[in-house]
Design a protein around this motif. Structure first.
Motif, PDB file in Angstrom:
ATOM      1  N   ASP A  23      28.484  44.160  57.175  1.00 33.89           N
ATOM      2  CA  ASP A  23      27.930  45.494  57.028  1.00 33.89           C
ATOM      3  C   ASP A  23      28.274  46.129  55.680  1.00 33.89           C
ATOM      4  N   LEU A  24      28.737  45.304  54.735  1.00 38.81           N
ATOM      5  CA  LEU A  24      28.929  45.811  53.369  1.00 38.81           C
ATOM      6  C   LEU A  24      27.617  46.352  52.834  1.00 38.81           C
ATOM      7  N   GLY A  25      26.550  45.940  53.457  1.00 41.97           N
ATOM      8  CA  GLY A  25      25.246  46.460  53.047  1.00 41.97           C
ATOM      9  C   GLY A  25      24.305  45.333  52.685  1.00 41.97           C
ATOM     10  N   ASN A  26      23.089  45.420  53.209  1.00 46.29           N
ATOM     11  CA  ASN A  26      22.101  44.383  52.926  1.00 46.29           C
ATOM     12  C   ASN A  26      21.840  44.268  51.433  1.00 46.29           C
ATOM     13  N   ALA A  27      21.857  45.402  50.732  1.00 46.85           N
ATOM     14  CA  ALA A  27      21.512  45.386  49.305  1.00 46.85           C
ATOM     15  C   ALA A  27      22.531  44.575  48.506  1.00 46.85           C
ATOM     16  N   PHE A  28      23.801  44.672  48.895  1.00 48.54           N
ATOM     17  CA  PHE A  28      24.827  43.905  48.176  1.00 48.54           C
ATOM     18  C   PHE A  28      24.593  42.406  48.349  1.00 48.54           C
ATOM     19  N   PHE A  29      24.375  41.974  49.585  1.00 48.38           N
ATOM     20  CA  PHE A  29      24.151  40.544  49.821  1.00 48.38           C
ATOM     21  C   PHE A  29      22.838  40.087  49.174  1.00 48.38           C
ATOM     22  N   ALA A  30      21.849  40.970  49.214  1.00 47.09           N
ATOM     23  CA  ALA A  30      20.555  40.619  48.605  1.00 47.09           C
ATOM     24  C   ALA A  30      20.692  40.420  47.098  1.00 47.09           C
ATOM     25  N   SER A  31      21.743  41.017  46.495  1.00 45.91           N
ATOM     26  CA  SER A  31      21.880  40.911  45.044  1.00 45.91           C
ATOM     27  C   SER A  31      22.332  39.523  44.604  1.00 45.91           C
ATOM     28  N   VAL A 250      28.120  45.921  41.303  1.00 48.92           N
ATOM     29  CA  VAL A 250      29.246  46.851  41.076  1.00 48.92           C
ATOM     30  C   VAL A 250      28.832  48.262  41.497  1.00 48.92           C
ATOM     31  N   ALA A 251      27.608  48.636  41.158  1.00 52.37           N
ATOM     32  CA  ALA A 251      27.120  49.973  41.531  1.00 52.37           C
ATOM     33  C   ALA A 251      27.073  50.117  43.052  1.00 52.37           C
ATOM     34  N   LEU A 252      26.829  49.028  43.761  1.00 54.97           N
ATOM     35  CA  LEU A 252      26.711  49.087  45.219  1.00 54.97           C
ATOM     36  C   LEU A 252      28.061  49.124  45.936  1.00 54.97           C
ATOM     37  N   VAL A 253      28.990  48.263  45.514  1.00 61.12           N
ATOM     38  CA  VAL A 253      30.242  48.159  46.289  1.00 61.12           C
ATOM     39  C   VAL A 253      31.512  48.317  45.457  1.00 61.12           C
ATOM     40  N   LEU A 255      33.663  47.570  41.489  1.00 60.00           N
ATOM     41  CA  LEU A 255      34.078  46.406  40.696  1.00 60.00           C
ATOM     42  C   LEU A 255      35.070  45.512  41.428  1.00 60.00           C
ATOM     43  N   GLU A 256      36.053  46.149  42.098  1.00 57.99           N
ATOM     44  CA  GLU A 256      37.099  45.356  42.744  1.00 57.99           C
ATOM     45  C   GLU A 256      36.519  44.395  43.782  1.00 57.99           C
ATOM     46  N   ARG A 257      35.583  44.910  44.571  1.00 62.49           N
ATOM     47  CA  ARG A 257      35.007  44.093  45.634  1.00 62.49           C
ATOM     48  C   ARG A 257      34.118  42.983  45.064  1.00 62.49           C
ATOM     49  N   VAL A 258      33.408  43.296  44.005  1.00 56.79           N
ATOM     50  CA  VAL A 258      32.558  42.276  43.381  1.00 56.79           C
ATOM     51  C   VAL A 258      33.435  41.163  42.814  1.00 56.79           C
ATOM     52  N   LYS A 259      34.524  41.562  42.165  1.00 56.31           N
ATOM     53  CA  LYS A 259      35.452  40.560  41.614  1.00 56.31           C
ATOM     54  C   LYS A 259      36.041  39.704  42.724  1.00 56.31           C
ATOM     55  N   MET A 260      36.365  40.345  43.842  1.00 57.59           N
ATOM     56  CA  MET A 260      36.940  39.627  44.976  1.00 57.59           C
ATOM     57  C   MET A 260      35.937  38.597  45.520  1.00 57.59           C
ATOM     58  N   PHE A 261      34.683  38.995  45.598  1.00 56.71           N
ATOM     59  CA  PHE A 261      33.660  38.058  46.078  1.00 56.71           C
ATOM     60  C   PHE A 261      33.475  36.915  45.097  1.00 56.71           C
ATOM     61  N   ASP A 262      33.476  37.235  43.806  1.00 58.96           N
ATOM     62  CA  ASP A 262      33.311  36.200  42.781  1.00 58.96           C
ATOM     63  C   ASP A 262      34.423  35.159  42.935  1.00 58.96           C
ATOM     64  N   ARG A 263      35.646  35.633  43.121  1.00 57.97           N
ATOM     65  CA  ARG A 263      36.807  34.757  43.277  1.00 57.97           C
ATOM     66  C   ARG A 263      36.678  33.919  44.555  1.00 57.97           C
ATOM     67  N   TYR A 264      36.237  34.574  45.607  1.00 53.86           N
ATOM     68  CA  TYR A 264      36.077  33.909  46.902  1.00 53.86           C
ATOM     69  C   TYR A 264      35.022  32.794  46.829  1.00 53.86           C
TER      70      TYR A 264
END
Lengths: 292, 83
Positions: A23-31, A250-253, A255-264
């Motif tokens: 539920d982080l948001g469909n738009a984030f996953f769609a990106s 980054v605008a959606l969720v 920077l920290e969360r985007v970086k975390m996903f990138d690392r994951y």
């Protein structure tokens, strides 16, 4: 959807924790996912792009489960519903049910407005079909069926309860096509740390032995594939997509969360590359008579 | 629009040497560009973060598994400079 059970609490990762992720948001996953929003390993042939390989994966599971032309099919952990759609549009499935704990995903599916597609919000644990299914598929959900920190015996018991339910939901001779990540070549004491990033803090993975032991006597293994290189490639494609839409993400969720996903995503790609993690595709036929 | 300046192999080599020295807490002079990266005991978390940082710095895609394909600083730098 709050089924009251007399056999204690669900062995799964609590729904709300899985929900938090999806539920982080469909738009984030769609990106960073492909247009069909498939959030599990694709199945690549050499010239495939990600979208083609995701479709190939869906078609593979529907074919393995012998879903073509079926009256009733179930998808456990249906994500954003790409398999549900493909089943009715290209495989002549008359009615398909998808189960997901995520409200966002369920809404996305309801917005298809297709009367052949039904979505249920909840866990497999609470699923009570009115009639049996001809075929069942589950892609990328089994990873959430054991809680981190559960004892080995509890873990197996949970998996066995799941296989028992799938067995009871299927018609005689019905086939279940399962796709799941599993621990590969790593020490048992390191296993719990594999997903210890903040992405899925409560979920634990099976081993191949867990899958075999917990389905023994309920299902016959028809086919078993380890396609870990498919997941490596999928993850690399997702990483590239995420980089391409970095600012938007980054605008959606943040920077920290985007970086975390990138690392994951990167860490997972390394795991599948080295074989510390495997990607199993298992075709299981329902055993109708238990052994004498 | 951001113009991305292409980095040379020697610039990338310097970046990687400094990065690994910092990670391992050793002087840069102790990092040998033709030694296999695994000899420095980099775990997969470090490789995941490093390739992400490298990608950000370079402005071009750096796959997480690239250090397995080009396992020394020297090889990795050349591969990225000519990619």
């Amino acid at each position: 959807m709050l089924g009251i059970r007399d056999r204690g609490a669900s062995p799964c990762t609590p729904d709300d924790l899985i929900r938090q992720h999806y539920d982080l948001g469909n738009a984030f996953f769609a990106s960073w996912l492909d247009a069909s929003m498939c959030y599990s390993s694709a199945m690549f042939e050499p010239d495939d792009d990600l979208a083609r390989a995701q479709l190939r994966k869906i078609d593979y599971h529907l074919a393995e489960a012998r879903a073509a032309g079926a009256a009733r099919v179930l998808d456990v952990g249906c994500g954003w519903g790409q398999l549900l759609r493909r089943a009715v549009e290209a495989h002549r499935v008359a009615h398909i049910v998808g189960v997901t704990p995520s409200l966002n995903q369920a809404k996305h599916i309801r917005d298809f407005g297709d009367p052949r597609i039904e979505v249920e919000v909840g866990s497999w644990y609470d699923h009570r079909p009115a009639m049996p299914y001809d075929a069942i598929v589950s892609i990328g959900a089994f990873e959430h069926f054991a809680r981190r920190g559960a004892l080995q015996g509890e873990k197996l018991e949970g998996y066995r309860a799941f296989f028992g339910e799938v067995h009871s939901w299927l018609k005689q001779d019905g086939v279940f096509s399962l796709q799941t990540i599993a621990y590969g070549n790593m020490r048992r004491e390191d296993q719990n740390n594999f997903l210890s990033s903040q992405i899925f803090p409560e979920s634990d993975l099976p081993t191949l032995a867990d899958l075999v032991l917990s389905s023994d006597g309920l299902f016959e293994v028809v086919r078993l594939r380890n396609d870990r290189s498919d997941y490596e490639r999928t993850l690399i494609e997702w990483t590239k997509n995420l980089r391409r839409s970095w600012q938007h993400a980054v605008a959606l969720v943040g920077l920290e969360r985007v970086k975390m996903f990138d690392r994951y995503l990167r860490l997972s790609a390394l795991g599948f590359h080295t074989g510390t993690a495997n990607l199993f595709r298992v075709t299981l036929r329902r055993i109708d008579r238990s052994r004498a | 629009m951001m113009i991305i300046e292409r980095r040379t192999a020697s610039e990338i080599k310097r970046w990687l040497t400094a990065y690994i020295a910092r990670e391992r807490n050793v002087p840069e002079s102790k990092i040998d560009p033709i030694r296999r990266l695994e000899a420095y005991g980099l775990d997969s978390v470090t490789v995941a973060v490093m390739t992400g940082d490298l990608e950000e710095w370079l402005g071009v895609s750096v796959e997480a598994t690239l250090p397995y394909k080009y396992p020394t600083i020297e090889q990795l730098s050349i591969a990225l400079a000519t990619a």
